[in-house]
Design a protein around this motif. Structure first.
Motif, PDB file in Angstrom:
ATOM      1  N   LYS A 264      -3.758   1.688  12.244  1.00 27.40           N
ATOM      2  CA  LYS A 264      -3.110   2.981  12.414  1.00 27.40           C
ATOM      3  C   LYS A 264      -3.987   4.113  11.849  1.00 27.40           C
ATOM      4  N   ASP A 265      -4.634   3.868  10.702  1.00 27.17           N
ATOM      5  CA  ASP A 265      -5.552   4.857  10.129  1.00 27.17           C
ATOM      6  C   ASP A 265      -6.697   5.148  11.107  1.00 27.17           C
ATOM      7  N   ARG A 266      -7.282   4.094  11.648  1.00 24.97           N
ATOM      8  CA  ARG A 266      -8.405   4.235  12.578  1.00 24.97           C
ATOM      9  C   ARG A 266      -7.971   5.001  13.828  1.00 24.97           C
ATOM     10  N   ASP A 267      -6.817   4.640  14.379  1.00 22.10           N
ATOM     11  CA  ASP A 267      -6.307   5.315  15.569  1.00 22.10           C
ATOM     12  C   ASP A 267      -6.054   6.796  15.295  1.00 22.10           C
ATOM     13  N   PHE A 268      -5.526   7.117  14.116  1.00 21.71           N
ATOM     14  CA  PHE A 268      -5.296   8.519  13.763  1.00 21.71           C
ATOM     15  C   PHE A 268      -6.616   9.283  13.693  1.00 21.71           C
TER      16      PHE A 268
ATOM     17  N   PHE B  12       0.836  -1.197   0.000  1.00 26.51           N
ATOM     18  CA  PHE B  12       0.000   0.000   0.000  1.00 26.51           C
ATOM     19  C   PHE B  12       0.869   1.245   0.000  1.00 26.51           C
ATOM     20  N   GLU B  13       0.223   2.389  -0.196  1.00 23.32           N
ATOM     21  CA  GLU B  13       0.867   3.683   0.016  1.00 23.32           C
ATOM     22  C   GLU B  13       0.117   4.346   1.159  1.00 23.32           C
ATOM     23  N   TYR B  14       0.718   5.372   1.748  1.00 25.49           N
ATOM     24  CA  TYR B  14       0.083   6.000   2.903  1.00 25.49           C
ATOM     25  C   TYR B  14       0.454   7.478   2.981  1.00 25.49           C
ATOM     26  N   TYR B  15      -0.325   8.219   3.767  1.00 21.36           N
ATOM     27  CA  TYR B  15      -0.085   9.638   3.988  1.00 21.36           C
ATOM     28  C   TYR B  15       0.824   9.792   5.210  1.00 21.36           C
ATOM     29  N   PRO B  16       2.084  10.189   5.010  1.00 15.43           N
ATOM     30  CA  PRO B  16       3.039  10.218   6.114  1.00 15.43           C
ATOM     31  C   PRO B  16       2.783  11.318   7.142  1.00 15.43           C
TER      32      PRO B  16
ATOM     33  N   ALA C  95      -3.923  -5.058   7.779  1.00 16.00           N
ATOM     34  CA  ALA C  95      -4.720  -4.775   8.978  1.00 16.00           C
ATOM     35  C   ALA C  95      -3.994  -3.779   9.880  1.00 16.00           C
ATOM     36  N   LEU C  96      -2.666  -3.830   9.928  1.00 11.24           N
ATOM     37  CA  LEU C  96      -1.886  -2.877  10.703  1.00 11.24           C
ATOM     38  C   LEU C  96      -2.108  -1.464  10.168  1.00 11.24           C
TER      39      LEU C  96
ATOM     40  N   PHE D 134       5.451   4.262   9.445  1.00 13.08           N
ATOM     41  CA  PHE D 134       5.820   2.854   9.531  1.00 13.08           C
ATOM     42  C   PHE D 134       7.331   2.732   9.532  1.00 13.08           C
ATOM     43  N   GLN D 135       7.803   1.629  10.081  1.00 15.56           N
ATOM     44  CA  GLN D 135       9.198   1.207  10.004  1.00 15.56           C
ATOM     45  C   GLN D 135       9.192  -0.159   9.326  1.00 15.56           C
TER      46      GLN D 135
END
Length: 75
Positions: A68-72, A39-43, A63-64, A48-49
Motif C-alpha cells: 500500500k505504501d508503494r502504491d501510494f 505497525f503504525e501508519y499515516y492515515p 507486506a500488505l 486499513f480495515q
C-alpha cells in the motif's frame, strides 16, 4: 524454521483528530492468543480495515503495508 503464525483478530487504534495525536496502530491477535503491534501508519496516505488482516501471517500483513505504501508513492 518456525512457522509464521496466522492472524485471527485485528484492531486499529483511533484515527488522529489533530496534528499532535498519535498515528493509528494495527494490533493483531495470533493463533496462539498472543496480541502484538504490527505497525503504525499515516492515515492520510493509506488506510486499513481490520478484516484485511484475518487469515494472513504476520509477514503477509507487513507486506500488505509495504504494498500500500508503494502504491501510494507511485500515484
Amino acid at each position: 524454521m518456525p512457522k509464521d503464525p496466522k492472524i485471527v483478530k485485528a484492531r486499529i487504534t483511533a484515527q488522529p483528530q489533530s496534528l499532535l495525536d498519535p498515528l493509528p496502530e494495527v494490533w493483531v491477535t495470533l493463533e496462539s492468543g498472543r496480541e502484538e503491534k504490527l505497525f503504525e501508519y499515516y492515515p492520510d496516505e493509506i488506510t486499513f480495515q481490520p478484516e484485511e488482516f484475518i487469515g494472513l501471517t504476520t509477514s503477509e500483513a507487513r507486506a500488505l503495508k509495504l504494498k500500500k505504501d508503494r502504491d501510494f508513492l507511485k500515484s
